[in-house]
Design a protein around this motif. Structure first.
Motif, mmCIF file in Angstrom:
data_model
loop_
_atom_site.group_PDB
_atom_site.id
_atom_site.type_symbol
_atom_site.label_atom_id
_atom_site.label_comp_id
_atom_site.label_asym_id
_atom_site.label_seq_id
_atom_site.Cartn_x
_atom_site.Cartn_y
_atom_site.Cartn_z
ATOM 1 N N ALA A 1 12.137 -0.449 0.423
ATOM 2 C CA ALA A 1 13.406 -0.898 1.016
ATOM 3 C C ALA A 1 14.437 -1.203 -0.064
ATOM 4 O O ALA A 1 15.618 -0.876 0.072
ATOM 5 N N GLU A 2 13.976 -1.786 -1.157
ATOM 6 C CA GLU A 2 14.883 -2.189 -2.232
ATOM 7 C C GLU A 2 15.305 -1.028 -3.130
ATOM 8 O O GLU A 2 16.467 -0.934 -3.530
ATOM 9 N N LYS A 3 14.380 -0.141 -3.450
ATOM 10 C CA LYS A 3 14.638 0.863 -4.482
ATOM 11 C C LYS A 3 14.792 2.300 -3.969
ATOM 12 O O LYS A 3 15.404 3.120 -4.643
ATOM 13 N N CYS A 4 14.240 2.609 -2.803
ATOM 14 C CA CYS A 4 14.146 4.010 -2.392
ATOM 15 C C CYS A 4 14.931 4.360 -1.130
ATOM 16 O O CYS A 4 15.364 5.504 -0.981
ATOM 17 N N SER A 5 15.072 3.402 -0.246
ATOM 18 C CA SER A 5 15.612 3.713 1.077
ATOM 19 C C SER A 5 17.063 4.182 1.056
ATOM 20 O O SER A 5 17.486 4.909 1.946
ATOM 21 N N HIS A 6 17.812 3.813 0.034
ATOM 22 C CA HIS A 6 19.211 4.246 0.001
ATOM 23 C C HIS A 6 19.340 5.767 -0.133
ATOM 24 O O HIS A 6 20.334 6.339 0.306
ATOM 25 N N CYS A 7 18.361 6.424 -0.727
ATOM 26 C CA CYS A 7 18.377 7.886 -0.796
ATOM 27 C C CYS A 7 17.441 8.509 0.244
ATOM 28 O O CYS A 7 17.785 9.495 0.889
ATOM 29 N N HIS A 8 16.250 7.946 0.376
ATOM 30 C CA HIS A 8 15.227 8.546 1.231
ATOM 31 C C HIS A 8 15.283 8.058 2.672
ATOM 32 O O HIS A 8 14.515 8.534 3.503
ATOM 33 N N GLY A 9 16.165 7.121 2.977
ATOM 34 C CA GLY A 9 16.321 6.636 4.344
ATOM 35 C C GLY A 9 15.368 5.509 4.675
ATOM 36 O O GLY A 9 14.300 5.389 4.077
ATOM 37 N N PRO A 10 15.741 4.678 5.639
ATOM 38 C CA PRO A 10 14.922 3.513 5.974
ATOM 39 C C PRO A 10 13.585 3.865 6.610
ATOM 40 O O PRO A 10 12.647 3.082 6.558
ATOM 41 N N ASN A 11 13.484 5.079 7.175
ATOM 42 C CA ASN A 11 12.238 5.492 7.834
ATOM 43 C C ASN A 11 11.560 6.654 7.116
ATOM 44 O O ASN A 11 10.910 7.476 7.736
ATOM 45 N N LEU A 12 11.745 6.724 5.787
ATOM 46 C CA LEU A 12 11.136 7.740 4.923
ATOM 47 C C LEU A 12 11.760 9.116 5.079
ATOM 48 O O LEU A 12 11.239 10.104 4.557
ATOM 49 N N MET A 13 12.863 9.208 5.800
ATOM 50 C CA MET A 13 13.581 10.465 5.908
ATOM 51 C C MET A 13 15.057 10.168 6.042
ATOM 52 O O MET A 13 15.453 9.133 6.549
ATOM 53 N N ASN A 14 15.859 11.080 5.519
ATOM 54 C CA ASN A 14 17.298 10.905 5.545
ATOM 55 C C ASN A 14 17.919 12.247 5.890
ATOM 56 O O ASN A 14 18.220 13.048 5.015
ATOM 57 N N SER A 15 18.059 12.486 7.174
ATOM 58 C CA SER A 15 18.577 13.778 7.659
ATOM 59 C C SER A 15 19.916 14.108 7.019
ATOM 60 O O SER A 15 20.745 13.235 6.800
ATOM 61 N N GLY A 16 20.109 15.378 6.737
ATOM 62 C CA GLY A 16 21.374 15.835 6.187
ATOM 63 C C GLY A 16 21.513 15.661 4.691
ATOM 64 O O GLY A 16 22.578 15.863 4.130
ATOM 65 N N THR A 17 20.451 15.284 4.020
ATOM 66 C CA THR A 17 20.490 15.139 2.569
ATOM 67 C C THR A 17 19.437 16.051 1.942
ATOM 68 O O THR A 17 18.625 16.653 2.648
ATOM 69 N N ILE A 18 19.443 16.112 0.641
ATOM 70 C CA ILE A 18 18.462 16.947 -0.067
ATOM 71 C C ILE A 18 17.106 16.262 -0.216
ATOM 72 O O ILE A 18 16.161 16.875 -0.660
ATOM 73 N N THR A 19 17.023 14.987 0.154
ATOM 74 C CA THR A 19 15.761 14.268 -0.030
ATOM 75 C C THR A 19 14.735 14.736 0.995
ATOM 76 O O THR A 19 15.056 14.961 2.151
ATOM 77 N N PRO A 20 13.491 14.878 0.548
ATOM 78 C CA PRO A 20 12.453 15.339 1.476
ATOM 79 C C PRO A 20 12.045 14.235 2.447
ATOM 80 O O PRO A 20 12.233 13.054 2.187
ATOM 81 N N ASP A 21 11.471 14.663 3.568
ATOM 82 C CA ASP A 21 10.882 13.738 4.537
ATOM 83 C C ASP A 21 9.575 13.229 3.918
ATOM 84 O O ASP A 21 8.603 13.980 3.813
ATOM 85 N N LEU A 22 9.572 11.987 3.476
ATOM 86 C CA LEU A 22 8.391 11.460 2.784
ATOM 87 C C LEU A 22 7.196 11.281 3.714
ATOM 88 O O LEU A 22 6.066 11.150 3.246
ATOM 89 N N ARG A 23 7.419 11.319 5.008
ATOM 90 C CA ARG A 23 6.293 11.255 5.947
ATOM 91 C C ARG A 23 5.451 12.520 5.852
ATOM 92 O O ARG A 23 4.298 12.526 6.259
ATOM 93 N N ALA A 24 6.055 13.580 5.323
ATOM 94 C CA ALA A 24 5.353 14.862 5.186
ATOM 95 C C ALA A 24 4.910 15.112 3.742
ATOM 96 O O ALA A 24 4.447 16.208 3.422
#
Length: 117
Positions: free
Chosen positions: A49-72
């Motif tokens: 929540a502190e270090k990663c969610s701003h890029c990877h999203g609060p639920n491990l994915m951030n639609s519309g960005t280049i970051t991968p869905d970390l759930r996968a």
């Protein structure tokens, strides 16, 4: 002689108090059920929540960005640790100087616990 026995008792009492304090600290690191993995997941969730969610999203994915869905993310801890420490493709910054091995391990525990089946 009596003075020595009082000192011995005092030392034994001090050791007993420190032992109880240490045991309480170890228990506090675990969750209420005494599960160290759950404690690791909880710490990883907080770090995420502190270090990663701003890029990877609060639920491990951030639609519309280049970051991968970390759930996968594959079940490959070595790859995960390497990516976090060294960054990826000049798009993800390296975190090796910011996060220690325990924090990265906690992140892995958290992300692994949320992996899609």
């Amino acid at each position: 002689m009596r003075d020595t026995s009082h000192k011995t008792v005092a030392v034994i009492a001090t050791v007993a108090v420190l032992t109880v304090a240490l045991a309480a600290t170890v228990r506090a690191a675990d969750d209420s059920n005494g599960n160290p993995l759950q404690a690791q997941i909880d710490h990883g969730k907080s770090t995420y929540a502190e270090k990663c969610s701003h890029c990877h999203g609060p639920n491990l994915m951030n639609s519309g960005t280049i970051t991968p869905d970390l759930r996968a993310f594959p079940d490959d801890k070595t790859r995960f640790v390497t990516t976090v420490k060294n960054g990826k493709n000049n798009r993800m910054p390296p975190w090796g100087d910011i996060l220690d091995d325990d924090q990265i391990g906690d992140l892995w525990a958290f992300i692994s616990s949320r992996r899609k089946p």
